[in-house]
Enzyme design. Structure first.
Site, short mmCIF file in Angstrom:
data_model
loop_
_atom_site.label_atom_id
_atom_site.label_comp_id
_atom_site.label_asym_id
_atom_site.label_seq_id
_atom_site.Cartn_x
_atom_site.Cartn_y
_atom_site.Cartn_z
N GLU A 1 -13.88 -2.64 -2.14
CA GLU A 1 -13.90 -2.92 -0.88
C GLU A 1 -15.21 -2.60 -0.42
OE1 GLU A 1 -11.04 -1.77 1.85
OE2 GLU A 1 -12.11 -2.19 3.53
N ASP B 1 0.80 -1.17 -0.06
CA ASP B 1 0.05 -0.06 0.17
C ASP B 1 0.80 1.16 0.14
OD1 ASP B 1 -2.93 -0.27 -0.21
OD2 ASP B 1 -2.95 -0.82 1.87
O1 KIV Z 1 -4.93 -2.10 4.14
C1 KIV Z 1 -5.29 -3.22 3.68
O2 KIV Z 1 -5.08 -4.12 4.46
C2 KIV Z 1 -6.16 -3.03 2.51
C3 KIV Z 1 -6.70 -4.51 2.14
C4 KIV Z 1 -7.36 -5.46 3.06
C5 KIV Z 1 -7.33 -4.43 0.83
O3 KIV Z 1 -6.22 -2.24 1.84
#
Ligand code: KIV
Length: 268
Positions: free
Chosen positions: A183, A84
């Protein structure tokens, strides 16, 4: 063991094989997931909540993501690592996104970077992709916008909101995204988007018809001390070990047994 790539995932979508994904934030769990056969490991900024104990993902920094991504990368041989981009690391400009994504790949061992948002992020997605950085887009409930959304709420329930998400999904694909996380959106909407797109969709609270599924590891192992979302399932309840729970999750996703109707949402 052949490493999973974005092309592998696209081929899985083409032949209708469900893609399995879980989050991980450290070496030992990443290695356990990889040995169990998970296709993708997501180093999510959910680590701000489940590892660091914050109420939201907003305090997570690029340095945090580099650290956890590097720990995960050391444990993985096969699964694709998607990391991320945290809040404030990409929204300002495509150049800012490129600098942050570069750190995540170069120092953190990320193979794909994930960012939240629709059309306003398209220029950044294109900028990254044109410079060799694969991108996973994230639509629906985007936790970095929790204060704008007014809480962790299901998105795309009415016709206008659903149309917006459908449009953004197409825009992300056209900008060059390789994957799309959906999501907390109605299952029927996720099904339509998954059929519309050539790139794989990975659902979390988006029903059974996405091309793959992801859960937060601490939710599916029952480790998070606060309430877990309705769309999650504790696979540890019927398992003798974390490894058995992860294998049960993989089997359930591949066979279509998870998610069930009780984990999904309807439009209004
Ligand atoms: O931050 C996270 O873990 C996520 C996923 C679960 C999609 O964005």
């Amino acid at each position: 063991m052949k490493p999973v790539t974005v092309s592998t995932l696209r081929e899985m979508k083409r032949r209708g094989e469900k893609i399995t994904c879980l989050t991980a934030y450290d070496y030992s769990f990443a290695n356990l997931l990889d040995r169990a056969g998970v296709d993708m490991i997501m180093v999510g900024d959910s680590l701000g909540m489940v590892m660091q104990g914050h109420d939201t993902t907003l305090p997570v920094s690029v340095a945090d993501m580099v650290y956890h991504s590097r720990c995960v990368a050391r444990g993985v041989e096969r699964a694709l690592i998607v990391t991320d981009m945290p809040f404030m690391s990409y929204q300002e400009s495509p150049q800012h996104a490129f600098a942050s994504a570069g750190r995540l790949m170069q120092k953190g061992g990320a193979q794909v970077v994930k960012l939240e948002g629709g059309e306003p992020m398209a220029a950044s997605v294109r900028f990254l992709v044109e410079r060799g950085i694969p991108v996973c887009a994230h639509l629906g409930l985007t936790p970095q916008s929790v204060h704008q959304l007014g809480g962790y709420r299901v998105q795309g329930r009415d016709v206008t909101a659903a149309e917006r998400i459908r449009h953004d999904a197409k825009v992300m694909q056209d900008a060059g995204a390789s994957l799309l996380v959906l999501e907390a959106v109605p299952s029927a909407l996720a099904k339509t988007i998954s059929m519309d797109l050539e790139i794989p969709t990975i659902g979390i609270g988006a029903g059974p018809d996405c091309d793959g599924q992801v859960l937060v590891l601490h939710d599916m192992l029952g480790l998070y001390p606060r309430p877990s979302p309705k769309f999650s399932k504790n696979f540890m309840q019927d398992a003798a070990s974390p490894e058995a729970a992860v294998k049960a999750y993989i089997t359930a996703v591949k066979s279509g047994a998870f998610p069930g109707p009780e984990h999904g949402f309807h439009a209004t």
